[in-house]
Design a protein around this motif. Structure first.
Motif, PDB file in Angstrom:
ATOM      1  N   CYS A  31      -4.798 -43.487 104.121  1.00 33.25           N
ATOM      2  CA  CYS A  31      -5.736 -42.573 104.781  1.00 33.25           C
ATOM      3  C   CYS A  31      -4.999 -41.482 105.555  1.00 33.25           C
ATOM      4  N   GLY A  32      -3.820 -41.810 106.042  1.00 31.02           N
ATOM      5  CA  GLY A  32      -3.043 -40.850 106.813  1.00 31.02           C
ATOM      6  C   GLY A  32      -2.307 -39.817 105.976  1.00 31.02           C
ATOM      7  N   LEU A  33      -2.388 -39.943 104.647  1.00 25.83           N
ATOM      8  CA  LEU A  33      -1.710 -38.977 103.789  1.00 25.83           C
ATOM      9  C   LEU A  33      -2.354 -37.601 103.833  1.00 25.83           C
ATOM     10  N   LYS A  34      -3.637 -37.559 104.100  1.00 26.32           N
ATOM     11  CA  LYS A  34      -4.375 -36.292 104.018  1.00 26.32           C
ATOM     12  C   LYS A  34      -3.769 -35.238 104.934  1.00 26.32           C
ATOM     13  N   GLY A  35      -3.493 -34.092 104.335  1.00 27.58           N
ATOM     14  CA  GLY A  35      -2.967 -32.978 105.102  1.00 27.58           C
ATOM     15  C   GLY A  35      -1.467 -32.993 105.287  1.00 27.58           C
ATOM     16  N   GLY A  36      -0.802 -34.045 104.816  1.00 26.20           N
ATOM     17  CA  GLY A  36       0.635 -34.151 104.982  1.00 26.20           C
ATOM     18  C   GLY A  36       1.410 -33.626 103.787  1.00 26.20           C
ATOM     19  N   ALA A  37       2.727 -33.587 103.925  1.00 23.57           N
ATOM     20  CA  ALA A  37       3.579 -33.064 102.863  1.00 23.57           C
ATOM     21  C   ALA A  37       3.538 -33.925 101.610  1.00 23.57           C
ATOM     22  N   ILE A  41       3.371 -33.645  96.856  1.00 18.68           N
ATOM     23  CA  ILE A  41       4.129 -34.397  95.848  1.00 18.68           C
ATOM     24  C   ILE A  41       3.165 -35.109  94.899  1.00 18.68           C
ATOM     25  N   ILE A  42       2.089 -35.679  95.448  1.00 21.82           N
ATOM     26  CA  ILE A  42       1.084 -36.338  94.601  1.00 21.82           C
ATOM     27  C   ILE A  42       0.428 -35.320  93.677  1.00 21.82           C
ATOM     28  N   GLN A  43       0.174 -34.120  94.191  1.00 18.05           N
ATOM     29  CA  GLN A  43      -0.369 -33.059  93.330  1.00 18.05           C
ATOM     30  C   GLN A  43       0.572 -32.760  92.176  1.00 18.05           C
ATOM     31  N   ASN A  53      -8.257 -35.538  98.263  1.00 14.89           N
ATOM     32  CA  ASN A  53      -9.031 -35.518  99.504  1.00 14.89           C
ATOM     33  C   ASN A  53     -10.321 -36.314  99.378  1.00 14.89           C
ATOM     34  N   GLU A  54     -10.961 -36.223  98.223  1.00 14.97           N
ATOM     35  CA  GLU A  54     -12.197 -36.976  98.003  1.00 14.97           C
ATOM     36  C   GLU A  54     -11.927 -38.480  98.067  1.00 14.97           C
ATOM     37  N   PHE A  55     -10.858 -38.902  97.407  1.00 11.96           N
ATOM     38  CA  PHE A  55     -10.490 -40.319  97.423  1.00 11.96           C
ATOM     39  C   PHE A  55     -10.210 -40.798  98.845  1.00 11.96           C
ATOM     40  N   ILE A  56      -9.393 -40.061  99.583  1.00 10.65           N
ATOM     41  CA  ILE A  56      -9.036 -40.478 100.939  1.00 10.65           C
ATOM     42  C   ILE A  56     -10.264 -40.506 101.845  1.00 10.65           C
ATOM     43  N   ASP A  57     -11.108 -39.488 101.765  1.00  7.83           N
ATOM     44  CA  ASP A  57     -12.304 -39.443 102.610  1.00  7.83           C
ATOM     45  C   ASP A  57     -13.244 -40.611 102.298  1.00  7.83           C
ATOM     46  N   THR A  58     -13.391 -40.920 101.019  1.00 10.17           N
ATOM     47  CA  THR A  58     -14.269 -42.024 100.627  1.00 10.17           C
ATOM     48  C   THR A  58     -13.706 -43.361 101.085  1.00 10.17           C
ATOM     49  N   LEU A  59     -12.399 -43.542 100.924  1.00 10.86           N
ATOM     50  CA  LEU A  59     -11.749 -44.764 101.396  1.00 10.86           C
ATOM     51  C   LEU A  59     -11.911 -44.911 102.904  1.00 10.86           C
ATOM     52  N   ARG A  60     -11.671 -43.844 103.646  1.00  7.05           N
ATOM     53  CA  ARG A  60     -11.753 -43.878 105.114  1.00  7.05           C
ATOM     54  C   ARG A  60     -13.112 -44.358 105.600  1.00  7.05           C
ATOM     55  N   LYS A  61     -14.162 -43.921 104.921  1.00 10.24           N
ATOM     56  CA  LYS A  61     -15.526 -44.192 105.387  1.00 10.24           C
ATOM     57  C   LYS A  61     -16.152 -45.414 104.714  1.00 10.24           C
TER      58      LYS A  61
END
Length: 249
Positions: A31-37, A41-43, A53-61
């Motif tokens: 969840c903490g990956l969002k917005g980081g460097a 690399i994942i892109q 971002n969609e995956f992280i936001d959905t996981l977070r909530k």
């Protein structure tokens, strides 16, 4: 030295002393990956920023306490989920954490090595198999490095390790070089290639099958075992069922 057929079954707790996160800790890292460097690399490994971002936001909530549990219920995110797991875990592959002075006080890898390699040079004669549900390769890296030092030969250490059975029933962060022909060395380097190599080898709980070669090997170890030891292992009904030997007739 272990003469009776023994099986060691490892869960996430077995690696936690070596700085690898448990389920909730891994979820928080992802969840903490969002917005980081790391997102860049994942892109570059083939995933769009929108999907990440969609995956992280959905996981977070979601309220799920582990990434695996979340992906069991949301299989449409399995690809990006594996990439995020790989990107979160690879940086923990720090060899210094496995050896003094940075090794943990409860250094059970060292204890295991000295049980197996006593008398010295008898490591390969042990009757031990290891079943691990973990993605990390820290145990085999530690054993290979220590045996290379003791035998003064990486070739001899690799030969001995080839006779030592460790099966990752849920895959791993890639084959461990130089013990396997293809894969990655044990190191924290994070780039698109290392993420791809690790992602290809990770098997999420929900997509695992009791019919895989890994689970078949695990069941064969257990059928012959006189002693079975669980270490750092949390109960998961499907995982226990796939091991077979604990099922009621």
């Amino acid at each position: 030295m272990l003469t009776n057929p023994t099986v060691l079954i490892l869960g996430a707790g077995a690696s936690s002393d070596y700085n690898f996160p448990l389920g909730q800790g891994l979820r928080d890292l992802v969840c903490g990956l969002k917005g980081g460097a790391t997102v860049e690399i994942i892109q570059d490994a083939g995933y769009t920023l929108t999907l990440i971002n969609e995956f992280i936001d959905t996981l977070r909530k979601s309220g799920f306490s582990s990434v695996d549990w979340f992906l069991e219920e949301r299989p449409e995110y399995i690809g990006i989920g594996k990439a995020a797991i790989a990107a979160s875990l690879i940086p923990f592959e720090n060899s210094d954490r496995l050896f003094p002075p940075h090794a943990p006080q409860n250094h059970w890898y060292e204890l295991l090595l000295n049980v197996l390699d006593r008398p010295l040079g008898k490591f390969e004669t042990n009757n031990l198999s290891i079943i691990t549900f973990n993605y990390d390769r820290s145990l085999e890296h530690y054993l290979f490095t220590a045996l290379t030092t003791r035998y003064r030969s990486s070739e001899r250490a690799a030969e001995v390790m080839s006779k030592f059975s460790i099966v990752h029933v849920h895959g791993s962060l890639g084959g461990l070089l130089p013990l396997e022909e293809t894969g990655r060395f044990y190191e924290p380097t994070l780039n698109p290639e290392t993420i791809k190599l690790a992602t290809e080898k990770i098997v999420i709980v929900g997509e695992a099958s009791g019919e895989t070669n890994e689970f078949e090997r695990a069941r064969s170890f257990l059928q012959d075992a006189k002693r079975i030891v669980f270490l750092g292992f949390g109960y998961h009904p499907e995982s226990i069922e796939r091991l077979g030997i604990f099922n009621k007739p």
